[in-house]
Design a protein around this motif. Sequence first.
Motif, PDB file in Angstrom:
ATOM      1  N   LEU A  80       0.829  -1.203   0.000  1.00 59.48           N
ATOM      2  CA  LEU A  80       0.000   0.000   0.000  1.00 59.48           C
ATOM      3  C   LEU A  80       0.868   1.260   0.000  1.00 59.48           C
ATOM      4  O   LEU A  80       0.558   2.240  -0.685  1.00 59.48           O
ATOM      5  N   ALA A  81       1.967   1.240   0.776  1.00 55.31           N
ATOM      6  CA  ALA A  81       2.855   2.403   0.819  1.00 55.31           C
ATOM      7  C   ALA A  81       3.501   2.635  -0.540  1.00 55.31           C
ATOM      8  O   ALA A  81       3.623   3.781  -0.998  1.00 55.31           O
ATOM      9  N   ALA A  82       3.921   1.569  -1.198  1.00 57.86           N
ATOM     10  CA  ALA A  82       4.517   1.698  -2.534  1.00 57.86           C
ATOM     11  C   ALA A  82       3.482   2.218  -3.529  1.00 57.86           C
ATOM     12  O   ALA A  82       3.803   3.024  -4.413  1.00 57.86           O
ATOM     13  N   ALA A  83       2.236   1.771  -3.387  1.00 56.20           N
ATOM     14  CA  ALA A  83       1.170   2.234  -4.286  1.00 56.20           C
ATOM     15  C   ALA A  83       0.936   3.725  -4.115  1.00 56.20           C
ATOM     16  O   ALA A  83       0.736   4.458  -5.091  1.00 56.20           O
ATOM     17  N   TRP A  84       0.952   4.204  -2.864  1.00 56.23           N
ATOM     18  CA  TRP A  84       0.793   5.652  -2.631  1.00 56.23           C
ATOM     19  C   TRP A  84       1.959   6.428  -3.217  1.00 56.23           C
ATOM     20  O   TRP A  84       1.768   7.452  -3.871  1.00 56.23           O
ATOM     21  N   LEU A  85       3.174   5.948  -3.005  1.00 57.08           N
ATOM     22  CA  LEU A  85       4.354   6.655  -3.486  1.00 57.08           C
ATOM     23  C   LEU A  85       4.299   6.860  -4.998  1.00 57.08           C
ATOM     24  O   LEU A  85       4.688   7.909  -5.510  1.00 57.08           O
ATOM     25  N   GLU A  86       3.785   5.880  -5.709  1.00 59.06           N
ATOM     26  CA  GLU A  86       3.778   5.930  -7.171  1.00 59.06           C
ATOM     27  C   GLU A  86       2.429   6.345  -7.755  1.00 59.06           C
ATOM     28  O   GLU A  86       2.274   6.427  -8.970  1.00 59.06           O
ATOM     29  N   SER A  87       1.460   6.619  -6.902  1.00 59.43           N
ATOM     30  CA  SER A  87       0.089   6.828  -7.370  1.00 59.43           C
ATOM     31  C   SER A  87      -0.097   8.121  -8.161  1.00 59.43           C
ATOM     32  O   SER A  87       0.360   9.188  -7.758  1.00 59.43           O
ATOM     33  N   SER A  88      -0.775   7.994  -9.281  1.00 63.24           N
ATOM     34  CA  SER A  88      -1.235   9.176 -10.007  1.00 63.24           C
ATOM     35  C   SER A  88      -2.735   9.374  -9.783  1.00 63.24           C
ATOM     36  O   SER A  88      -3.295  10.407 -10.157  1.00 63.24           O
ATOM     37  N   ASN A  89      -3.388   8.383  -9.172  1.00 66.26           N
ATOM     38  CA  ASN A  89      -4.822   8.478  -8.879  1.00 66.26           C
ATOM     39  C   ASN A  89      -5.097   9.414  -7.703  1.00 66.26           C
ATOM     40  O   ASN A  89      -6.138  10.061  -7.647  1.00 66.26           O
ATOM     41  N   TYR A  90      -4.163   9.432  -6.763  1.00 60.50           N
ATOM     42  CA  TYR A  90      -4.367  10.231  -5.551  1.00 60.50           C
ATOM     43  C   TYR A  90      -3.539  11.501  -5.654  1.00 60.50           C
ATOM     44  O   TYR A  90      -2.321  11.475  -5.601  1.00 60.50           O
ATOM     45  N   ARG A  91      -4.210  12.635  -5.800  1.00 59.70           N
ATOM     46  CA  ARG A  91      -3.533  13.925  -5.900  1.00 59.70           C
ATOM     47  C   ARG A  91      -3.608  14.596  -4.530  1.00 59.70           C
ATOM     48  O   ARG A  91      -4.617  15.210  -4.179  1.00 59.70           O
ATOM     49  N   ASP A  92      -2.538  14.454  -3.767  1.00 56.29           N
ATOM     50  CA  ASP A  92      -2.538  14.894  -2.371  1.00 56.29           C
ATOM     51  C   ASP A  92      -3.010  16.335  -2.209  1.00 56.29           C
ATOM     52  O   ASP A  92      -3.728  16.666  -1.265  1.00 56.29           O
ATOM     53  N   MET A  93      -2.600  17.205  -3.134  1.00 60.99           N
ATOM     54  CA  MET A  93      -2.921  18.623  -3.025  1.00 60.99           C
ATOM     55  C   MET A  93      -4.434  18.863  -2.963  1.00 60.99           C
ATOM     56  O   MET A  93      -4.893  19.807  -2.328  1.00 60.99           O
ATOM     57  N   TRP A  94      -5.179  17.998  -3.601  1.00 62.97           N
ATOM     58  CA  TRP A  94      -6.636  18.157  -3.654  1.00 62.97           C
ATOM     59  C   TRP A  94      -7.309  17.753  -2.340  1.00 62.97           C
ATOM     60  O   TRP A  94      -8.508  17.941  -2.184  1.00 62.97           O
ATOM     61  N   HIS A  95      -6.571  17.214  -1.416  1.00 64.37           N
ATOM     62  CA  HIS A  95      -7.144  16.727  -0.160  1.00 64.37           C
ATOM     63  C   HIS A  95      -6.662  17.514   1.052  1.00 64.37           C
ATOM     64  O   HIS A  95      -6.990  17.156   2.180  1.00 64.37           O
ATOM     65  N   ILE A  96      -5.902  18.581   0.813  1.00 66.00           N
ATOM     66  CA  ILE A  96      -5.393  19.397   1.921  1.00 66.00           C
ATOM     67  C   ILE A  96      -6.464  20.390   2.343  1.00 66.00           C
ATOM     68  O   ILE A  96      -6.932  21.192   1.528  1.00 66.00           O
ATOM     69  N   PRO A  97      -6.882  20.366   3.595  1.00 64.46           N
ATOM     70  CA  PRO A  97      -7.884  21.345   4.048  1.00 64.46           C
ATOM     71  C   PRO A  97      -7.392  22.775   3.826  1.00 64.46           C
ATOM     72  O   PRO A  97      -6.240  23.105   4.118  1.00 64.46           O
ATOM     73  N   GLY A  98      -8.254  23.592   3.273  1.00 63.09           N
ATOM     74  CA  GLY A  98      -7.912  24.994   3.063  1.00 63.09           C
ATOM     75  C   GLY A  98      -7.359  25.311   1.689  1.00 63.09           C
ATOM     76  O   GLY A  98      -7.217  26.488   1.346  1.00 63.09           O
ATOM     77  N   LEU A  99      -7.021  24.292   0.892  1.00 62.99           N
ATOM     78  CA  LEU A  99      -6.530  24.522  -0.464  1.00 62.99           C
ATOM     79  C   LEU A  99      -7.595  24.123  -1.476  1.00 62.99           C
ATOM     80  O   LEU A  99      -8.280  23.108  -1.304  1.00 62.99           O
ATOM     81  N   LYS A 100      -7.700  24.908  -2.538  1.00 63.94           N
ATOM     82  CA  LYS A 100      -8.678  24.651  -3.594  1.00 63.94           C
ATOM     83  C   LYS A 100      -7.971  24.667  -4.949  1.00 63.94           C
ATOM     84  O   LYS A 100      -8.051  25.642  -5.706  1.00 63.94           O
ATOM     85  N   PRO A 101      -7.232  23.607  -5.290  1.00 63.69           N
ATOM     86  CA  PRO A 101      -6.578  23.581  -6.604  1.00 63.69           C
ATOM     87  C   PRO A 101      -7.613  23.446  -7.712  1.00 63.69           C
ATOM     88  O   PRO A 101      -8.673  22.838  -7.528  1.00 63.69           O
TER      89      PRO A 101
END
Length: 572
Positions: free
Chosen positions: A267-288
């Motif tokens: 799971l950790a390797a999947a997150w490291l390489e993931s293009s499905n999960y865009r971390d910036m879009w999940h940060i509270p207070g940010l609206k990319p």
Amino acid sequence: MKNLFATLRDYDPGMLPAVAETWRVNSKSLTDEELIRQLQGAMLEPEKAETIWDQLDEPARSALQLLVSSAQSRMKIGQFERFYGKIRKLGRAQIDREKPHLQGETIAESLYYRGLIGEGFDKVDDNLIGFVFVPTDLIGALPMHKTSYESLEAGAEDAQEAMPALGLIDGVDAVSRADTSIVDDLTTLLAMLQAKAVPLEAGRFAPGFAAELRPYLLQPGAGRLSFLLAIASSANLIDVEGGLAQLQRDEARAWLEAVRAQQIRRLAAAWLESSNYRDMWHIPGLKPEDSGWNYDAAAARSAVMNLLADLLPENGWVSINDLIEIIKEFEPDFQRPNGDYDSWYIRSEAGEFLTGFESWDAVEGALIEFYLSSPMHWLGLVDIGDDVARLTAYGRAFLEISDWPRPIEPDTRIDVQNDGALLVSRRVNRFERFQLARFAQCMQAGDRYVYRIDADSIQRAAAQDINAKHIQSFVARHLDGKPMPLPISKLLRSWRAGAQTSVSIESMFVLRATSKETLEKIFATPAFRRYLGARLGPVACVVRPDQWEALRASLRESAIDVDISRLQADFD
């Protein structure tokens, strides 16, 4: 990078006269090509180069020295501009009017219009990066030895200084220790997906399914649920297509059968390489915004993980704020290889665009903190507290500081209770719980999951070609020779032939006659019979849905009295 001749050819022709004026080269009646040749010869003469050098102030000389002492005598444009200011690209008329070669608005501009630095692009890790550089052959002509050695050496040391070590912190408050519950929650999700594909909305589970799933998650937060979906998809455990999420059976089985440490590693390797999960879009207070700029989530993630591997100690708590400040000072462009802080479309909670390096803390700083406090914490890699973080054994392995843990997992059985409840510890192999969920209903989630077999769960099992014999064999394997609990035994006997019997409970309108003869008369009349359903006895029958008012009118037309109050009392 480039030599002087190539650098001069890249300049806008409108600035060549300004360079010529600086170096005392007569540009009259010369073509651009001839002027470039004349400039090249003059600028590479040590005597003339020393004269120009002496005309520079100390900050400009220090800037050149820092640039020359950097790797390959170059620096990213964005980084150089943060230190020494921007370079305006002026036309010939503006140059004649403002004379930036004599007194530029910034140090960078003064150096540029004197012909001492150039700009170019190079490919780094598949990214085209802009650099500022000193032409390679000009470096040898410039009298670097005449720079004040105190400032020269200090500048060189600043450019090459290793990142400082983070100090350890004692007395940590509000500690939240990382765990591996993401493995258990993903098992629960996969168990629900094995029965049916579920709908997605805007890349998230539809609200109805999310509400159905949450009571059985150990950590039911909305952000973590979105992460669970993305990582399951990135790890190829589920397939997302056509607005539906469905199980990838072979991949899911291999993951479910693995030991917990290997499940976390995947799971950790999947997150490291993931293009499905865009971390910036999940940060509270940010609206990319979704378009207009390029964001490589995997590249940003990888860059920060490399920095964390260098900065975080193997053991002990460190300040998250100090960590962010060090990265800001030494590697601020980790997710913007070209140093571009102006063209990304990210808004604050208040709707303001977060542009320029001054927004670094609100964007890059927030992203680093999010990595630590959310994905890395959820994956069991980092313990967190009040502005502090600490690597776990899994975190050290993930950052390649140490080997992956190999804890022994004992063969733990499902605890079958006499009342028919099946208690499943988190230590039970995940594939066993996944199998159980095919024919039993989860009643409670926690350190021990509680399952029960009931008519609904057996009905679900039958749809998957699981019969009573299969269920009995599974349960018996966990009984270790003990007798089958009576509630389970009775239920399986009743369903031995499969889930074939069912009942339904529904509301309806009922007509009651005063006598058997009256009901017979009503049924014998076609004008009445079309409103009626099945008989419920000698004096009662069903009235078709939404037809009782029409039946009442028809009966009254035939002089048959209808007790409306009783009808309403019965069916309101």
